[in-house]
Design an enzyme around this catalytic site. Structure first.
Site, PDB file in Angstrom:
ATOM      1  CB  SER A  27      90.450 106.913  -4.671  1.00  0.00           C
ATOM      2  OG  SER A  27      89.737 107.085  -5.886  1.00  0.00           O
ATOM      3  CD  GLU A  29      81.080 107.454  -2.973  1.00  0.00           C
ATOM      4  OE1 GLU A  29      81.449 108.321  -3.802  1.00  0.00           O
ATOM      5  OE2 GLU A  29      79.935 106.936  -2.977  1.00  0.00           O
ATOM      6  CB  THR A  60      78.416 109.602   0.642  1.00  0.00           C
ATOM      7  OG1 THR A  60      77.940 108.707   1.656  1.00  0.00           O
ATOM      8  CG2 THR A  60      79.061 108.804  -0.473  1.00  0.00           C
ATOM      9  CE1 TYR A  61      77.865 117.409   5.001  1.00  0.00           C
ATOM     10  CE2 TYR A  61      76.426 117.856   3.135  1.00  0.00           C
ATOM     11  CZ  TYR A  61      76.981 118.247   4.340  1.00  0.00           C
ATOM     12  OH  TYR A  61      76.642 119.456   4.891  1.00  0.00           O
ATOM     13  CG  ASP A 121      71.046 113.330  -6.017  1.00  0.00           C
ATOM     14  OD1 ASP A 121      71.284 113.899  -7.101  1.00  0.00           O
ATOM     15  OD2 ASP A 121      71.585 112.265  -5.660  1.00  0.00           O
ATOM     16  CB  ALA A 137      72.430 128.532  -7.643  1.00  0.00           C
ATOM     17  CG  ASP A 172      76.000 116.459 -17.850  1.00  0.00           C
ATOM     18  OD1 ASP A 172      75.853 117.143 -16.816  1.00  0.00           O
ATOM     19  OD2 ASP A 172      76.307 115.266 -17.828  1.00  0.00           O
ATOM     20  CG  ASN A 175      76.995 121.880 -14.690  1.00  0.00           C
ATOM     21  OD1 ASN A 175      76.990 123.005 -14.203  1.00  0.00           O
ATOM     22  ND2 ASN A 175      76.835 120.785 -13.964  1.00  0.00           N
ATOM     23  CE  LYS A 179      80.328 119.638 -12.303  1.00  0.00           C
ATOM     24  NZ  LYS A 179      79.609 118.419 -11.830  1.00  0.00           N
ATOM     25  CD  GLN A 226      72.489  98.723  -2.523  1.00  0.00           C
ATOM     26  OE1 GLN A 226      73.494  98.032  -2.655  1.00  0.00           O
ATOM     27  NE2 GLN A 226      72.164  99.285  -1.372  1.00  0.00           N
ATOM     28  CG  PHE A 230      72.466 102.582  -6.503  1.00  0.00           C
ATOM     29  CD1 PHE A 230      71.587 103.163  -5.600  1.00  0.00           C
ATOM     30  CD2 PHE A 230      73.504 101.815  -5.991  1.00  0.00           C
ATOM     31  CE1 PHE A 230      71.726 102.995  -4.235  1.00  0.00           C
ATOM     32  CE2 PHE A 230      73.663 101.637  -4.624  1.00  0.00           C
ATOM     33  CZ  PHE A 230      72.770 102.227  -3.742  1.00  0.00           C
ATOM     34  CG  HIS A 280      86.421 107.069  -6.821  1.00  0.00           C
ATOM     35  ND1 HIS A 280      87.146 107.449  -5.709  1.00  0.00           N
ATOM     36  CD2 HIS A 280      85.112 107.233  -6.487  1.00  0.00           C
ATOM     37  CE1 HIS A 280      86.330 107.842  -4.755  1.00  0.00           C
ATOM     38  NE2 HIS A 280      85.085 107.710  -5.186  1.00  0.00           N
ATOM     39  NE  ARG A 286      77.714  94.183   1.302  1.00  0.00           N
ATOM     40  CZ  ARG A 286      76.666  95.002   1.301  1.00  0.00           C
ATOM     41  NH1 ARG A 286      76.709  96.133   0.597  1.00  0.00           N
ATOM     42  NH2 ARG A 286      75.575  94.700   1.980  1.00  0.00           N
TER      43      ARG A 286
END
Length: 306
Positions: A27, A29, A60-61, A121, A137, A172, A175, A179, A226, A230, A280, A286
């Site tokens: 997949s 992104e 992404t959003y 974020d 939340a 973590d 959490n 989900k 870059q 990241f 993924h 690119r």
């Protein structure tokens, strides 16, 4: 690099890139473009990668109306013109439950059946996430809310090297379990550069009773500076040996691309030997590096034998 015995034995005596049976699922992104030039680059990547028959592609959003609109337009175009199953990212940042419901309903009407649900974020670098007073939340709350809106397929994020804001690795993992328990179908990891990191993480999740698919997120390094930025933001570790391999290649893009493809392909081949069959790719809009790695993993365009 130390490998688990099973991975070492799987690779022993076998050429690293010996023919693979093409039994992997991939997949990709993308991010929504901000200009006509970026739109052309994005669509070039989509058209080059579409023949590999990805299980889905995601877009992404970010917080804010314009980004939301670009994400929606990009997802809609991919579904309409590329005929690919497109997943839209959705976050809790600066949005009420009513606003998220409206966005999710628009996605459903546009044919989107897959959401990548994220807490998101903070809008200011170094800031702290503050939930909207009428919003969700956490990503777990968002997942549960989306499941009430429509029967979306939902992916969530996982962090093999621990989310930077987590108090400890176990917190973590707890959490992530929330989900999954809220209804998420799979987790896609943040990018990482050490295969053993993923294998250790996978074992910890199994111990925690998490049996949903965990898909490794792969970032082929097209831009070293870059990537370093990241990695610093998300807590991923770039091994010293990898950093050294890119030294002196800033002005040699062709050589840099060759090194990047070699590193990422060996990395994915090692994951494959450890049982991974879903990958993924964070393409950064690119296609070439992701396409090359998929080819080495035995993935071929539709109708072409592996």
């Amino acid at each position: 690099m130390t490998q688990t015995p099973s991975v070492a034995s799987a690779l022993a005596g076998v050429p690293l890139f010996a023919d693979l049976p093409g039994d992997v699922s991939v997949s990709f992104e993308f991010f929504p473009p901000k200009s006509e030039k970026m739109e052309a680059q994005l669509w070039d990547a989509v058209e080059k990668l579409a023949p590999l028959n990805p299980s889905f592609v995601s877009v992404t959003y970010g917080a804010g109306g314009s980004t939301r609109e670009r994400t929606h337009a990009t997802v809609e175009r991919i579904i309409r013109e590329a005929h690919l199953p497109a997943a839209a990212h959705l976050t809790c940042v600066e949005a009420s439950k009513a606003e998220i419901r409206a966005v999710a309903e628009q996605y459903w009407e546009a044919g989107v059946r897959h959401i990548v649900a994220l807490r998101g974020d903070p809008t200011t670098e170094g800031g702290t996430f503050v939930p909207h007073p009428d919003g969700y939340a956490s990503a777990a709350e968002l997942v549960a809310g989306l499941k009430e809106i429509a029967p979306f397929e939902i992916s969530v994020a996982a962090y093999p090297e621990t989310h930077p804001e987590a108090t400890c690795p176990q917190a973590d993992i707890d959490n992530l379990k929330r989900k999954i328990d809220a209804g998420a179908d799979r987790a896609i990891t943040q990018f990482f550069f050490r295969p053993e990191c993923f294998f250790e993480f996978r074992d910890k999740l199994a111990t925690a009773g998490i049996d949903a698919p965990i898909v490794p997120g792969i970032l082929p390094v097209s831009n070293v500076a870059q990537t370093r930025k990241f990695a610093a933001m998300c807590g991923s570790i770039i091994p010293d040996w990898m950093d050294r391999l890119f030294e002196g290649l800033d002005e040699r893009p062709a050589a840099r691309k060759l090194v990047a493809a070699t590193i990422a392909a060996e990395f994915c081949r090692t994951l494959y030997a450890g049982g991974v069959r879903d990958f993924h790719f964070y393409t950064l809009n690119r296609a070439d590096l992701s396409y090359a790695i998929c080819h080495l993993l035995g993935v071929r365009p539709i109708g072409e034998k592996a």
